[in-house]
Structure formats: structure tokens, C-alpha cells
Design a protein around this motif. Structure first.
Motif, short mmCIF file in Angstrom:
data_model
loop_
_atom_site.label_atom_id
_atom_site.label_comp_id
_atom_site.label_asym_id
_atom_site.label_seq_id
_atom_site.Cartn_x
_atom_site.Cartn_y
_atom_site.Cartn_z
N GLN A 163 0.84 -1.20 0.00
CA GLN A 163 0.00 0.00 0.00
C GLN A 163 0.87 1.25 0.00
N CYS A 164 0.43 2.24 -0.76
CA CYS A 164 1.17 3.49 -0.86
C CYS A 164 0.26 4.55 -1.45
N TRP A 165 0.75 5.77 -1.50
CA TRP A 165 0.06 6.84 -2.21
C TRP A 165 0.47 6.81 -3.68
N ILE A 167 0.48 9.43 -6.95
CA ILE A 167 0.26 10.76 -7.51
C ILE A 167 0.15 10.60 -9.02
N SER A 258 5.63 6.47 -0.47
CA SER A 258 5.36 5.68 0.74
C SER A 258 4.97 6.56 1.93
N GLU A 260 3.21 9.75 3.61
CA GLU A 260 2.15 10.71 3.37
C GLU A 260 2.64 12.15 3.45
N VAL A 263 3.40 13.80 0.15
CA VAL A 263 2.35 13.93 -0.86
C VAL A 263 2.01 15.39 -1.19
N TYR A 267 2.31 16.96 -4.94
CA TYR A 267 1.04 17.38 -5.55
C TYR A 267 1.08 18.86 -5.93
N ALA A 279 -4.04 12.88 -6.07
CA ALA A 279 -3.36 12.11 -5.04
C ALA A 279 -4.35 11.07 -4.53
N ARG A 281 -5.04 6.54 -3.50
CA ARG A 281 -4.46 5.31 -2.97
C ARG A 281 -4.70 4.17 -3.95
#
Length: 284
Positions: A163-165, A167, A258, A260, A263, A267, A279, A281
Motif C-alpha cells: 500500500q502506498c500513495w 500521484i 510511501s 504521506e 504527498v 502534488y 493524489a 491510494r
């Protein structure tokens, strides 16, 4: 009666083109997953036997050129359905972006019409139908994370990536998938993605290795034709994304992040010259 379906965007964690087939398509090997950027599809029965599509987006066709329209007509023809349907597309996914927005709309339409018209169609059969509409539609029907082979319709579901963000940034250009594949010479690809290494990173939930192994054979063509995409990749790297890749045939570039805390900086940095920035998930 009304039904609602989400149509999520997809990204390619790897995309390899093996060779051109006798049928004109290219043999591919891809690892794809879905992200939480989605169109919303509303479907409602109509008293007369017709298909009507609307959307708040002013830049998409609302007739037989639309994949959702084609999906509705296909399911009506295949299963002898004589009911009408009104379909509204609430578009969030950019068009011609390498994110399978149209394919996901078609897949969501197929899923929704099964519920609306109470049809008993197994998923495998629905995926075969989807393959008639486009190579990405079968994956968009099943969702999750998968290895796609053939022209994209042969799917093997796998576990979720770490799991990660994510963009996503699309420069203000549109890219034709057929143009990119048309200019690609598969045997001359200089740097092929290591699909097996991507699969190993996903299995081990190893985020660092996943970022190192991201690869897309189509970048060689798209980045040469559209320097904006190369510039976007470079900017995303400089802003601190852990792994950066173009999705599909482009022009959207995504960065895996990875932490937050990174971000907002990435962004906001991209928003300075790119209108379509998101942005989100991964959908695990």
C-alpha cells in the motif's frame, strides 16, 4: 429502478510488448492494478427500447463511439434484451490518459446492466464479452491486481502491491494508443521491464524493490514524441516520488509515494504546470 457502479482507473506497474501478432495486435505482458480515482456510472431503465447516454463532461462522445454505449448495445444484442436504459457518466478520470477510463466505464456498464436487468452471466463470460470491446475491459471487469497477457485479455489475478500513495499527473496533451503501438518496433525495444521482478516485489510486499523495477516499454516511443511526458517524469523524480512511470501509452505519469508527508509537496509542485493532478491510494 436505478443502479450505480464505480469505474476505477488503472495503472501499469509494468508493460512489456513481446511481438506483433498476425492479427495486427501486439502480444503484451503487463502488471496492472487499480487506484481510487473513479468515474461514477448511473443506470436507469427506460420505458422504450433505446440507449441514451449523458455526461457532465463536454469532451466525450455520447453516441455509438462511446464504449459504455457499445457495452450496453452488446449486452442487449447477446442476451436479446428489449429494455431501454439511460446511462449517466460522471467523469473524473481524464480522457486519452493511459488510465483506461473508457474501458472502465464499459466494464462498469456491463456489471451494472447485469444487476439492472437481472441477468445471470458468470464473470468469465462477462470478461469474454468485454474483450470484444477493448483489451483493457476484461481487467476492468474483475479489478484488483493482475498479470495480463495476450493482447491484454488473458488475466491472472495476483496479490495486492504494498500500500502506498499514488500521484497521477496528466499533461495537457492527448496521446493515441494506436499511434504509439504503430510506431513501436517490438524487437528494437532497448530496455524491457522485468515482469518477474515486479511480481516478486508484490509477493514480498517490498515497496523499494517495486519502485526500482517499474518499467514500460512504450515509454521509448511516447517520450520521444512528447517531450512533455519526459519533463513530467523528471519533475516527479525531483519532487521526491519513490518510483515514477508512465501509465499505458501515456501521457499520464504516476509516482508511488510511501510517506504521506511527501504527498502535498509533490502534488502542489505538479499543480504549478499541470491541471490534472490527483493524489489517490491503490485499491487493495
Amino acid at each position: 429502478m436505478k443502479v450505480f457502479e464505480k469505474a476505477p482507473a488503472k495503472i501499469n506497474l509494468s508493460l512489456d510488448v513481446l511481438h506483433k501478432r498476425d492479427d495486427g495486435y501486439h502480444e503484451v505482458e503487463m502488471v496492472m492494478t487499480m487506484v481510487d480515482l473513479a468515474d461514477r456510472i448511473e443506470m436507469q431503465e427506460l420505458p422504450r427500447d433505446t440507449i441514451i447516454i449523458s455526461s457532465q463532461a463536454g469532451y466525450i462522445p455520447l453516441d455509438e463511439k462511446n464504449l459504455a454505449f457499445q457495452a450496453a448495445r452488446l449486452i442487449k444484442d447477446k442476451y436479446d434484451v428489449h429494455q431501454g436504459v439511460y446511462i449517466h457518466l460522471d467523469k473524473k478520470i481524464p480522457v486519452a490518459a493511459g488510465l483506461a477510463g473508457g474501458s472502465s466505464d464499459a466494464a462498469a456498464t456491463l456489471r451494472g446492466l447485469i444487476r439492472l436487468w437481472q441477468l445471470d452471466i458468470p464473470e468469465a463470460e462477462l470478461q469474454e464479452l468485454g474483450a470484444e470491446l477493448g483489451s483493457d475491459v476484461p481487467f476492468c471487469i474483475s479489478g484488483g491486481t493482475a498479470v495480463a497477457r495476450g493482447r491484454g485479455e488473458k488475466l491472472e489475478s495476483i496479490g495486492s502491491p504494498p500500500q502506498c500513495w499514488v500521484i497521477l499527473a496528466k499533461p495537457p496533451i492527448n496521446v493515441s494508443t494506436s499511434e504509439i503501438y504503430g510506431k513501436l518496433v517490438a524487437k528494437e525495444i532497448r530496455q524491457r521491464p522485468a515482469t518477474s521482478a515486479i511480481l516478486e516485489a508484490i509477493q514480498d510486499k517490498n515497496f523499494e524493490k517495486l519502485c526500482e523495477r517499474l518499467g514500460n516499454a512504450l515509454e521509448e516511443v511516447t517520450l520521444e514524441l512528447y517531450p512533455e511526458v519526459r519533463h513530467l517524469k523528471e519533475c516527479m523524480h525531483k519532487l521526491g516520488a519513490d518510483g515514477v512511470l508512465m501509465s499505458g501509452s501515456g501521457p499520464t505519469v504516476f509516482g508511488l509515494v510511501s510517506k504521506e508527508a511527501k504527498v502535498p509537496r509533490i502534488y502542489n509542485g505538479l499543480r504549478g504546470f499541470c491541471k490534472d493532478v490527483f493524489a489517490v491510494r491503490m485499491l487493495t
